[in-house]
Design a protein around this motif. Structure first.
Motif, PDB file in Angstrom:
ATOM      1  N   ARG A   1       1.124   6.006  -7.724  1.00 35.87           N
ATOM      2  CA  ARG A   1      -0.234   5.471  -7.868  1.00 35.87           C
ATOM      3  C   ARG A   1      -0.980   6.151  -9.008  1.00 35.87           C
ATOM      4  NH1 ARG A   1      -2.562   3.582  -2.111  1.00 35.87           N
ATOM      5  NH2 ARG A   1      -4.274   3.008  -3.484  1.00 35.87           N
TER       6      ARG A   1
ATOM      7  N   GLN B   1      -5.039   4.923   4.829  1.00 35.25           N
ATOM      8  CA  GLN B   1      -4.845   3.518   4.459  1.00 35.25           C
ATOM      9  C   GLN B   1      -5.177   2.609   5.640  1.00 35.25           C
ATOM     10  OE1 GLN B   1      -0.776   3.253   2.945  1.00 35.25           O
ATOM     11  NE2 GLN B   1      -1.615   2.831   0.930  1.00 35.25           N
TER      12      GLN B   1
ATOM     13  N   GLU C   1       5.450   6.931  -3.370  1.00 36.52           N
ATOM     14  CA  GLU C   1       4.357   5.957  -3.467  1.00 36.52           C
ATOM     15  C   GLU C   1       3.052   6.623  -3.887  1.00 36.52           C
ATOM     16  OE1 GLU C   1       1.782   3.347  -0.371  1.00 36.52           O
ATOM     17  OE2 GLU C   1       3.951   2.915  -0.380  1.00 36.52           O
TER      18      GLU C   1
ATOM     19  N   PRO D   1      -7.231   2.331  -0.404  1.00 35.28           N
ATOM     20  CA  PRO D   1      -6.745   0.946  -0.520  1.00 35.28           C
ATOM     21  C   PRO D   1      -5.230   0.868  -0.360  1.00 35.28           C
ATOM     22  CG  PRO D   1      -8.172   1.513  -2.373  1.00 35.28           C
ATOM     23  CD  PRO D   1      -7.921   2.778  -1.616  1.00 35.28           C
ATOM     24  N   THR D   2      -4.771  -0.197   0.290  1.00 37.55           N
ATOM     25  CA  THR D   2      -3.332  -0.423   0.411  1.00 37.55           C
ATOM     26  C   THR D   2      -2.758  -0.965  -0.890  1.00 37.55           C
ATOM     27  OG1 THR D   2      -3.706  -2.606   1.354  1.00 37.55           O
ATOM     28  CG2 THR D   2      -3.381  -0.788   2.910  1.00 37.55           C
ATOM     29  N   ASP D   3      -3.608  -1.419  -1.784  1.00 32.91           N
ATOM     30  CA  ASP D   3      -3.188  -1.893  -3.102  1.00 32.91           C
ATOM     31  C   ASP D   3      -2.731  -0.680  -3.905  1.00 32.91           C
ATOM     32  OD1 ASP D   3      -2.865  -2.826  -5.681  1.00 32.91           O
ATOM     33  OD2 ASP D   3      -4.876  -3.711  -5.832  1.00 32.91           O
ATOM     34  N   THR D   4      -1.421  -0.543  -4.088  1.00 28.55           N
ATOM     35  CA  THR D   4      -0.877   0.653  -4.746  1.00 28.55           C
ATOM     36  C   THR D   4      -1.154   0.704  -6.242  1.00 28.55           C
ATOM     37  OG1 THR D   4       1.292  -0.394  -4.956  1.00 28.55           O
ATOM     38  CG2 THR D   4       0.922   1.000  -3.008  1.00 28.55           C
ATOM     39  N   SER D   5      -1.773  -0.328  -6.781  1.00 23.83           N
ATOM     40  CA  SER D   5      -2.158  -0.261  -8.194  1.00 23.83           C
ATOM     41  C   SER D   5      -3.459   0.522  -8.372  1.00 23.83           C
ATOM     42  CB  SER D   5      -2.296  -1.663  -8.794  1.00 23.83           C
ATOM     43  OG  SER D   5      -3.421  -2.333  -8.244  1.00 23.83           O
ATOM     44  N   VAL D   6      -4.152   0.824  -7.270  1.00 29.90           N
ATOM     45  CA  VAL D   6      -5.376   1.623  -7.320  1.00 29.90           C
ATOM     46  C   VAL D   6      -4.973   3.095  -7.296  1.00 29.90           C
ATOM     47  CG1 VAL D   6      -7.541   2.207  -6.158  1.00 29.90           C
ATOM     48  CG2 VAL D   6      -6.702  -0.164  -6.140  1.00 29.90           C
TER      49      VAL D   6
END
Length: 122
Positions: free
Chosen positions: A45, A88, A41, A94-99
């Protein structure tokens, strides 16, 4: 309380070795699957495979003179995963893994970590 932890899928704590090149030398790293999942993960990212991430971490530690005992590198990877999850939970990553991790202000994250985790220990 313990049932929350004792009913974990045994596959999460099963160990797996992976061959990774560190400074051009093939080596084997053995970690529990839950750590490999977390490293996947973290790397994803920033568009890195696990071997690329692990190699980059190793090189940055070595460059900083912080590598020390190479036998402890596996422990460092476990701590990296744990810190990632703690940061996190604290809202510092951020928990948004697209960041992407590389897009974060490292100084701000580290300052937040120091004030959040270490000021309460004093």
């Amino acid at each position: 309380m313990c049932q929350i932890f004792t009913t974990a899928d045994p596959e999460l704590y099963a160990c797996r070795s992976r061959s990774i090149r560190l400074r051009g030398v093939a080596t084997s790293v053995r970690l529990e699957n839950i750590y490999w999942n977390t490293l996947e993960e973290i790397g994803a990212r920033d568009g890195l495979s696990v071997p690329q991430l692990v190699s980059r971490l190793h090189d940055e530690l070595d460059h900083a003179g912080a590598l020390g005992d190479r036998a402890n590198f596996t422990s460092f990877l476990r701590v990296t995963c744990t810190r990632y999850l703690q940061l996190q939970l604290a809202g510092l990553i951020p928990t948004d893994t697209s960041v992407a991790i590389r897009s974060l202000d490292a100084g701000k994250v580290l300052a937040g970590e120091r004030s959040r985790f270490f000021s309460s220990a004093a």
